[in-house]
Design an enzyme around this catalytic site. Structure first.
Site, PDB file in Angstrom:
ATOM      1  N   CYS A 256       0.664  -1.437  -0.101  1.00 37.78           N
ATOM      2  CA  CYS A 256      -0.281   0.010  -0.266  1.00 37.78           C
ATOM      3  C   CYS A 256       0.895   1.057  -0.269  1.00 37.78           C
ATOM      4  CB  CYS A 256      -1.099   0.361   1.356  1.00 37.78           C
ATOM      5  SG  CYS A 256      -0.335   0.132   2.561  1.00 37.78           S
ATOM      6  N   HIS A 305      -2.832   1.322   6.658  1.00 37.87           N
ATOM      7  CA  HIS A 305      -2.690   0.977   5.130  1.00 37.87           C
ATOM      8  C   HIS A 305      -3.494   2.837   4.509  1.00 37.87           C
ATOM      9  CE1 HIS A 305      -4.689  -0.695   1.518  1.00 37.87           C
ATOM     10  NE2 HIS A 305      -5.750  -0.400   1.495  1.00 37.87           N
ATOM     11  N   HIS A 317      -5.924   1.976  -4.482  1.00 36.50           N
ATOM     12  CA  HIS A 317      -4.933   1.541  -3.929  1.00 36.50           C
ATOM     13  C   HIS A 317      -4.508   0.651  -4.030  1.00 36.50           C
ATOM     14  CE1 HIS A 317      -8.354  -0.864  -1.126  1.00 36.50           C
ATOM     15  NE2 HIS A 317      -8.397  -0.846  -2.430  1.00 36.50           N
TER      16      HIS A 317
END
Length: 341
Positions: A256, A305, A317
């Protein structure tokens, strides 16, 4: 003539005990059967998602430790190079002073002060200030230079030794984090292996649909946060479909924070390695309505994240192991805040 006796009937107590034992055995069997059911596809998916989430948490910690290791390795290399150069300079200085001693020896009278210096520690020697009166100004300067160089060299060696110890501990931590990630992913795979081929295909099909739906995402007409934010988002959009790989920073696979860092690098902006550090890379925006395309978006309480806001309530993402870079609703994860770089 044989006698015929009525068989002895079991006592009421014995009947009660046998009945209770049988009932208990039945109950235990039922309990065991209830305690170890075959997990449903829904249960497996939930547990796998949980393990993937935990693996991503460990991945961001791994990324932070890896960055620290790289920094320490550079510091150790620089210090060792500095020590080596310092030792060369010290050897040359000593060589020069040795030449003076050789000249004095050939003339038959080596200066006691020079002799003392060459056989001992110049630092200790220089503390005897009265002795300096026996030296020429040039010799005294040489002695001071050598003493200073030895002092610095000793400090640099001690600093290098400390950094090497830190590096060793960091490598150990890095290995532990790597093992933790692999363990989580292995457990997730074990769970997936409990599904039938048909159930696995259904789960993969759901992921494929999620990836294909990216072709039809309505991003709205929000104005990007900045020219740089627009460039970062465009770079990330060019990587839709690239696989998630833990620890990866591109250009063919990403985790991420690897994706967001790579995207902003293409826009000429360097970001820290981890999601937690990237959370401090600009101005925070705490309302979803205040987000603009190109803003970073942080999720979960520990900020493990991160993605890029793409507009119209959508983030771009690298989601998790087994998935590709894609668009997703911002509401699919617990939003914390955005960051305008």
């Amino acid at each position: 003539m044989a006698s015929h006796r009525r068989p002895k009937q079991p006592s009421r107590t014995r009947v009660t005990v046998l009945t209770a034992t049988a009932a208990a055995a039945v109950a235990l069997s039922a309990q065991a059967a209830h305690a170890d059911p075959t997990p449903s596809k829904k249960d497996v998916k939930s547990e796998v998602d949980k393990l993937y989430n935990e693996a991503e948490q460990a991945t961001e910690k791994y990324n932070g430790v890896k960055e620290q290791q790289d920094k320490l390795q550079k510091e150790v290399d620089d210090l060792q190079d500095k020590v080596a150069r310092g030792q060369d300079e010290l050897n040359q200085l000593r060589k020069g002073l040795g030449a003076i001693a050789s000249g004095q020896y050939r003339s038959g009278s080596i200066d006691p002060s020079v002799q003392l210096f060459l056989s001992g520690d110049p630092d200790t020697y220089l503390e005897k200030a009265a002795t300096l009166d026996q030296l020429s100004g040039k010799q005294a300067d040489q002695l001071r230079t050598i003493a200073d160089k030895q002092r610095r060299l000793a400090q640099e060696r001690a600093e290098a030794a400390s950094k090497i110890q830190d590096l060793s501990e960091t490598r150990k931590t890095l290995g532990e984090k790597k093992d933790e990630i692999k363990d989580k992913l292995a457990k997730a795979q074990e769970l997936l292996n409990t599904l039938t081929a048909k159930e696995r295909e259904a789960m993969q099909a759901a992921d494929s649909r999620a990836n294909r739906s990216n072709e039809r995402v309505n991003l709205g007409d929000d104005v990007p946060a900045s020219q740089r934010g627009a460039a970062a988002l465009a770079a990330a959009q060019s990587k839709i479909g690239s696989p998630y790989v833990w620890g990866a920073t591109g250009p063919s696979s990403f985790d991420c924070s690897g994706l967001t860092g790579w995207a902003y690098a293409q826009a000429g902006q360097s970001l820290p390695r981890t999601s937690q550090e990237q959370a401090n890379a600009g101005t925070r925006i705490y309302s979803e309505s205040g987000l603009k395309p190109g803003d970073l978006v942080l999720f979960y309480g520990d900020l493990h994240h991160i993605g890029l806001y793409a507009g119209n309530g959508t983030v771009l993402h690298a989601p998790k192991p087994g998935a590709s870079v894609r668009y997703e609703s911002i509401n699919n994860m617990p939003f914390q805040f955005g960051v305008r770089v």
